[in-house]
Design a protein around this motif. Structure first.
Motif, PDB file in Angstrom:
ATOM      1  N   SER A  92     -22.746 -23.989  67.104  1.00  0.00           N
ATOM      2  CA  SER A  92     -23.657 -23.486  66.065  1.00  0.00           C
ATOM      3  C   SER A  92     -23.020 -22.314  65.314  1.00  0.00           C
ATOM      4  CB  SER A  92     -25.011 -23.107  66.657  1.00  0.00           C
ATOM      5  OG  SER A  92     -24.840 -22.213  67.724  1.00  0.00           O
ATOM      6  N   VAL A 135     -26.624 -21.614  53.382  1.00  0.00           N
ATOM      7  CA  VAL A 135     -26.721 -22.730  54.312  1.00  0.00           C
ATOM      8  C   VAL A 135     -28.097 -23.362  54.197  1.00  0.00           C
ATOM      9  CG1 VAL A 135     -26.409 -23.470  56.707  1.00  0.00           C
ATOM     10  CG2 VAL A 135     -25.386 -21.351  55.941  1.00  0.00           C
ATOM     11  N   SER A 136     -28.144 -24.673  53.996  1.00  0.00           N
ATOM     12  CA  SER A 136     -29.443 -25.339  54.088  1.00  0.00           C
ATOM     13  C   SER A 136     -29.510 -26.056  55.421  1.00  0.00           C
ATOM     14  CB  SER A 136     -29.674 -26.282  52.917  1.00  0.00           C
ATOM     15  OG  SER A 136     -28.574 -27.112  52.760  1.00  0.00           O
ATOM     16  N   SER A 137     -30.629 -25.825  56.095  1.00  0.00           N
ATOM     17  CA  SER A 137     -30.830 -26.390  57.429  1.00  0.00           C
ATOM     18  C   SER A 137     -32.272 -26.875  57.471  1.00  0.00           C
ATOM     19  CB  SER A 137     -30.566 -25.312  58.474  1.00  0.00           C
ATOM     20  OG  SER A 137     -30.821 -25.803  59.760  1.00  0.00           O
ATOM     21  N   GLY A 138     -32.462 -28.180  57.464  1.00  0.00           N
ATOM     22  CA  GLY A 138     -33.813 -28.727  57.338  1.00  0.00           C
ATOM     23  C   GLY A 138     -34.411 -28.245  56.025  1.00  0.00           C
ATOM     24  N   ILE A 182     -27.492 -21.202  63.545  1.00  0.00           N
ATOM     25  CA  ILE A 182     -27.810 -22.431  62.811  1.00  0.00           C
ATOM     26  C   ILE A 182     -27.106 -23.595  63.499  1.00  0.00           C
ATOM     27  CG2 ILE A 182     -27.640 -23.597  60.578  1.00  0.00           C
ATOM     28  CD1 ILE A 182     -27.768 -20.771  59.347  1.00  0.00           C
ATOM     29  N   ALA A 238     -27.591 -27.025  62.914  1.00  0.00           N
ATOM     30  CA  ALA A 238     -27.135 -28.104  62.025  1.00  0.00           C
ATOM     31  C   ALA A 238     -27.459 -27.697  60.606  1.00  0.00           C
ATOM     32  CB  ALA A 238     -27.850 -29.403  62.365  1.00  0.00           C
ATOM     33  N   GLY A 239     -26.561 -27.954  59.714  1.00  0.00           N
ATOM     34  CA  GLY A 239     -26.859 -27.575  58.340  1.00  0.00           C
ATOM     35  C   GLY A 239     -25.741 -27.981  57.419  1.00  0.00           C
ATOM     36  N   ASP A 240     -25.935 -27.605  56.187  1.00  0.00           N
ATOM     37  CA  ASP A 240     -24.959 -27.920  55.163  1.00  0.00           C
ATOM     38  C   ASP A 240     -24.639 -26.605  54.479  1.00  0.00           C
ATOM     39  OD1 ASP A 240     -23.450 -29.860  54.035  1.00  0.00           O
ATOM     40  OD2 ASP A 240     -24.797 -30.129  52.338  1.00  0.00           O
TER      41      ASP A 240
END
Ligand code: BTN
Length: 263
Positions: free
Chosen positions: A237, A218-221, A250, A252-254
């Motif tokens: 979340s 997961v990328s988050s910021g 988490i 928000a993320g991708d």
């Protein structure tokens, strides 16, 4: 009227809603329905207003990505004015409305990839972008943007052909965009009414997530986390368990599902 039968009149005719989709602005071609919706909010447009485009020339996705909307797909934005307490449920409402409408119109079986992609057979059929304006603890507006691939031929787009799909591709037949949009709007209003009546969408949303139990990155910021997507919290979340057993929430993320072949 557009080539795929979409028009304001075709969408609103005898639509079984009280407010979602009772005002529809159809644009044959527009930069982004999100921008038009934002201007409509500034003018005080009623709740449930829908901005829909035959094609977008500068469609926006999450995380500053662009979003492709060739003719025949659905690109729409819906304006809502929820309470602050309802805000975290907007993504659940939008995702479940898309899932339900795809099931009703096509019989296909979509799943939700956290936070807001809709997949069929592991490929993305729909992306959702939610933009909210909150000031002094009060929600001024929420714009729910939905990009649904109805008649996209992924093979025509080499950059996305391995990760994207469409309703016609998966069902092997033409799917009328107007039926899909009408069903989607009815579902959005129904789910919004559930929320307003104090019922939660959390459990159904969680149970439709394909993400849980999977090994993910997961990328988050600026941060990247790896682990098992263990659960989701009622605020939407994701709870990730890393290899040390820590639980990382988490917001928000991708996410990349790390199962081979998945998007
Ligand atoms: C994503 O998956 O990144 C979200 C994509 C959201 C696309 C929709 S199409 C209608 C609305 N208008 C836009 O410019 N974007 C959203």
């Amino acid at each position: 009227m557009s080539t795929n039968g979409l028009s304001a009149a075709a969408i609103t005719a005898n639509l079984k809603t009280r407010f979602v989709g009772q005002r529809v602005l159809y644009y044959p071609s527009v930069a982004s329905t999100m921008e038009v919706a934002r201007l409509e909010v500034q003018k005080g447009t009623p709740e449930g207003t829908v901005i829909i485009a035959g094609e977008q020339t500068a469609g926006r996705g999450r995380l500053q990505r662009s979003w492709l909307t060739p003719k025949g797909n659905v690109a729409l934005s819906v304006v809502l004015y929820p309470t602050l307490a309802q805000l975290p449920s907007m993504i659940m409402l939008a995702s479940l409305a898309v899932v339900h409408s795809i099931r009703v119109v096509t019989g296909l079986d979509p799943a939700i990839k956290w936070p807001n992609d809709i997949l069929i057979n592991g490929r993305k059929v729909c992306g959702i972008l939610i933009e909210s304006d909150v000031r002094q603890e009060k929600v001024q507006s929420v714009i729910i943007g939905i990009g649904l691939n109805v008649s996209l031929h992924p093979a025509d787009y080499p950059d996305i052909q391995d990760i994207a799909t469409s309703l016609s591709q998966e069902s092997g037949r033409d799917v009328p965009a107007v039926d899909t949009v009408r069903t989607l709007l009815v579902e959005m209003e129904r789910l919004y009414s559930e929320l307003t009546a104090g019922r939660s969408l959390y459990e159904e949303w969680r149970d439709n997530l394909v993400t849980l139990g999977q090994s993910v990155r997961v990328s988050s910021g600026k941060n990247v986390y790896e682990g098992i997507a263990e659960s989701v919290a009622p605020d939407g979340s994701l709870i990730l368990r890393d290899n040390k057993g820590n639980h990382i929430p988490i917001v928000a993320g991708d996410i990349m599902l790390r199962t081979p072949g998945s998007v």
